[in-house]
Design a protein around this motif. Sequence first.
Motif, mmCIF file in Angstrom:
data_model
loop_
_atom_site.group_PDB
_atom_site.id
_atom_site.type_symbol
_atom_site.label_atom_id
_atom_site.label_comp_id
_atom_site.label_asym_id
_atom_site.label_seq_id
_atom_site.Cartn_x
_atom_site.Cartn_y
_atom_site.Cartn_z
ATOM 1 N N THR A 100 0.810 -1.220 0.000
ATOM 2 C CA THR A 100 0.000 0.000 0.000
ATOM 3 C C THR A 100 0.842 1.270 0.000
ATOM 4 O OG1 THR A 100 -0.158 0.010 2.420
ATOM 5 C CG2 THR A 100 -1.894 -1.138 1.211
ATOM 6 N N GLY A 101 2.150 1.161 0.118
ATOM 7 C CA GLY A 101 2.982 2.354 0.102
ATOM 8 C C GLY A 101 4.445 2.013 -0.045
ATOM 9 N N GLN A 102 5.221 2.985 -0.523
ATOM 10 C CA GLN A 102 6.667 2.856 -0.643
ATOM 11 C C GLN A 102 7.307 4.180 -0.257
ATOM 12 O OE1 GLN A 102 6.972 1.497 -4.800
ATOM 13 N NE2 GLN A 102 7.618 -0.506 -4.035
ATOM 14 N N ALA A 103 8.518 4.109 0.288
ATOM 15 C CA ALA A 103 9.228 5.315 0.697
ATOM 16 C C ALA A 103 10.725 5.050 0.651
ATOM 17 C CB ALA A 103 8.804 5.740 2.096
ATOM 18 N N THR A 104 11.496 6.119 0.699
ATOM 19 C CA THR A 104 12.943 6.022 0.761
ATOM 20 C C THR A 104 13.446 6.919 1.889
ATOM 21 O OG1 THR A 104 13.271 7.826 -0.822
ATOM 22 C CG2 THR A 104 13.140 5.592 -1.724
ATOM 23 N N VAL A 105 14.703 6.705 2.276
ATOM 24 C CA VAL A 105 15.350 7.539 3.276
ATOM 25 C C VAL A 105 16.622 8.094 2.661
ATOM 26 C CG1 VAL A 105 16.547 7.580 5.501
ATOM 27 C CG2 VAL A 105 14.396 6.329 5.261
ATOM 28 N N SER A 106 16.705 9.408 2.579
ATOM 29 C CA SER A 106 17.917 10.027 2.043
ATOM 30 C C SER A 106 18.956 10.145 3.152
ATOM 31 C CB SER A 106 17.596 11.415 1.472
ATOM 32 O OG SER A 106 17.017 12.231 2.472
ATOM 33 N N GLY A 107 20.136 10.599 2.785
ATOM 34 C CA GLY A 107 21.191 10.732 3.774
ATOM 35 C C GLY A 107 21.807 9.390 4.111
ATOM 36 N N GLY A 108 22.308 9.267 5.326
ATOM 37 C CA GLY A 108 22.953 8.038 5.747
ATOM 38 C C GLY A 108 24.428 8.007 5.390
ATOM 39 N N ASP A 109 25.075 6.921 5.783
ATOM 40 C CA ASP A 109 26.486 6.741 5.473
ATOM 41 C C ASP A 109 26.653 6.357 4.010
ATOM 42 O OD1 ASP A 109 26.670 7.142 8.160
ATOM 43 O OD2 ASP A 109 27.479 5.166 8.645
ATOM 44 N N THR A 110 27.834 6.642 3.471
ATOM 45 C CA THR A 110 28.136 6.317 2.081
ATOM 46 C C THR A 110 29.448 5.555 2.011
ATOM 47 O OG1 THR A 110 27.025 8.319 1.289
ATOM 48 C CG2 THR A 110 28.547 7.238 -0.230
ATOM 49 N N VAL A 111 29.437 4.443 1.280
ATOM 50 C CA VAL A 111 30.648 3.675 1.009
ATOM 51 C C VAL A 111 30.923 3.777 -0.486
ATOM 52 C CG1 VAL A 111 31.726 1.393 1.003
ATOM 53 C CG2 VAL A 111 30.287 2.091 2.926
ATOM 54 N N THR A 112 32.036 4.403 -0.854
ATOM 55 C CA THR A 112 32.411 4.576 -2.251
ATOM 56 C C THR A 112 33.502 3.577 -2.602
ATOM 57 O OG1 THR A 112 31.868 6.930 -2.171
ATOM 58 C CG2 THR A 112 33.266 6.183 -3.981
ATOM 59 N N VAL A 113 33.257 2.805 -3.666
ATOM 60 C CA VAL A 113 34.187 1.766 -4.099
ATOM 61 C C VAL A 113 34.763 2.156 -5.456
ATOM 62 C CG1 VAL A 113 34.468 -0.683 -4.634
ATOM 63 C CG2 VAL A 113 32.845 0.030 -2.859
ATOM 64 N N ASP A 114 36.073 2.177 -5.549
ATOM 65 C CA ASP A 114 36.759 2.386 -6.824
ATOM 66 C C ASP A 114 37.051 1.020 -7.409
ATOM 67 O OD1 ASP A 114 38.635 2.799 -8.895
ATOM 68 O OD2 ASP A 114 39.266 4.696 -7.999
ATOM 69 N N MET A 115 36.296 0.624 -8.438
ATOM 70 C CA MET A 115 36.417 -0.731 -8.980
ATOM 71 C C MET A 115 37.727 -0.933 -9.730
ATOM 72 S SD MET A 115 32.501 -1.475 -10.134
ATOM 73 C CE MET A 115 32.296 0.127 -10.921
ATOM 74 N N ALA A 116 38.373 0.129 -10.141
ATOM 75 C CA ALA A 116 39.647 -0.011 -10.841
ATOM 76 C C ALA A 116 40.784 -0.307 -9.878
ATOM 77 C CB ALA A 116 39.951 1.257 -11.636
ATOM 78 N N THR A 117 40.732 0.274 -8.680
ATOM 79 C CA THR A 117 41.826 0.110 -7.720
ATOM 80 C C THR A 117 41.442 -0.730 -6.506
ATOM 81 O OG1 THR A 117 41.242 2.109 -6.460
ATOM 82 C CG2 THR A 117 42.670 2.380 -8.396
ATOM 83 N N GLY A 118 40.153 -0.897 -6.276
ATOM 84 C CA GLY A 118 39.706 -1.609 -5.086
ATOM 85 C C GLY A 118 39.622 -0.741 -3.850
ATOM 86 N N ALA A 119 39.964 0.529 -3.953
ATOM 87 C CA ALA A 119 39.937 1.416 -2.793
ATOM 88 C C ALA A 119 38.497 1.637 -2.324
ATOM 89 C CB ALA A 119 40.586 2.757 -3.139
ATOM 90 N N VAL A 120 38.333 1.724 -1.003
ATOM 91 C CA VAL A 120 37.017 1.918 -0.398
ATOM 92 C C VAL A 120 37.084 3.107 0.550
ATOM 93 C CG1 VAL A 120 35.217 0.910 1.044
ATOM 94 C CG2 VAL A 120 36.472 -0.540 -0.566
#
Length: 395
Positions: A100-120
């Motif tokens: 009956t409904g859908q929602a999202t939550v913005s913000g939060g922690d972010t994990v950035t992955v560089d797929m070329a180097t493997g850096a996180v």
Amino acid sequence: MHPEHHWITTPITAGLLRGALDLERTEHGLLPHRLPARARAQCADGQLAMAESQPSGVRLAFRTRATAVELDTRPTKRVYAGAPPRPDGVYDLLVDGRLTGQATVSGGDTVTVDMATGAVEHRPGPAGTLRFTDLPGGDKDVEIWLPHNETTELLALRTDAPVEPAPDRGRRVWLHHGSSISHGSDAASPTATWPALAAARGGVELVNLGLGGSALLDPFTARAMRDTPADLISVKIGINLVNGDVMRLRAFTPAVHGFLDTLREGHPTAPLLVVSPVHCPLHEDTPGPLAFDLDALGEGKLRFRATGDPAERAAGKLTLRVIREELARIVRQRAAEDPHLHYLDGLDLYGEADFAELPLPDGLHPDAAAHRRIGERFAALAFADGPFSAGRAAA
């Protein structure tokens, strides 16, 4: 918080959650886990840690007369450097079993992955709030399915009427283990992953141990499943073993036997369904390991490629065809003494013709339409008149 509501804050406890095997108390709230702490301690792999903490199939379930619900969460979102941004994870609201409904939550922690180097890189971010209003009045069962693809820390639950844990409706519990496809990669929302769709059609309670990149016949996963109460059990085996290039055929066969032996220690007579891989041209005849397609990434697209040599099959390297043949043989052998053990060919869920109609966008994962097809077919083959049908399972 919306001031016009008279909010009641209810502590989030295990009694309000379904689909999680463990709850970790954090500085601000609770973090659901899909593997118990002992299992997590036996593997330091970052991919597994990410996958099991993403709450695929985990949902808040309560009974209430409330017409408004708020949930504070702190999500952890993944970003792949150079790839298109991923949409925010979706929360699905079910009232008396209906979306009956859908929602999202913005913000939060972010994990950035560089797929070329493997850096996180890990960047902390603020918590957020999702809100559902205008729910129907009167007593009702409410479920909030957490995003299947975002680690989600639960901070606070507020409603404008008291809540109590949803009652046990006597539905059978289906415990399933598989790869990122079972986890729900590229599904539209948490109730639209193929296991969630199949569970809804089968009228069962889902415990989803689909672990992206981590269906590797790990003994700690088998022990977690052994110790989890369940009426129906399925294991979908294959794709991660190939794209991770983690073992040869010599090791694969006894590892499957060992995994099934462990499951039978805790569930000696439960219907147990072994499911082989769905069609994936990348690995039908080409072994792993799998790699990111950096050329596609340079064009802003996320795709994968197989880097093995088909000739290496002669030395025991695994491909999807090899795994299907061996799984079918193993189940035939064991079923002679285990009448509750069954086999389902993954090609019956998604085969070559399905790929022609609904191709895998990144070469590996089904899209939302393919998830629905796989879920519908699994429900028909396993639940409607298969090994998980109520009549056969009770026999």
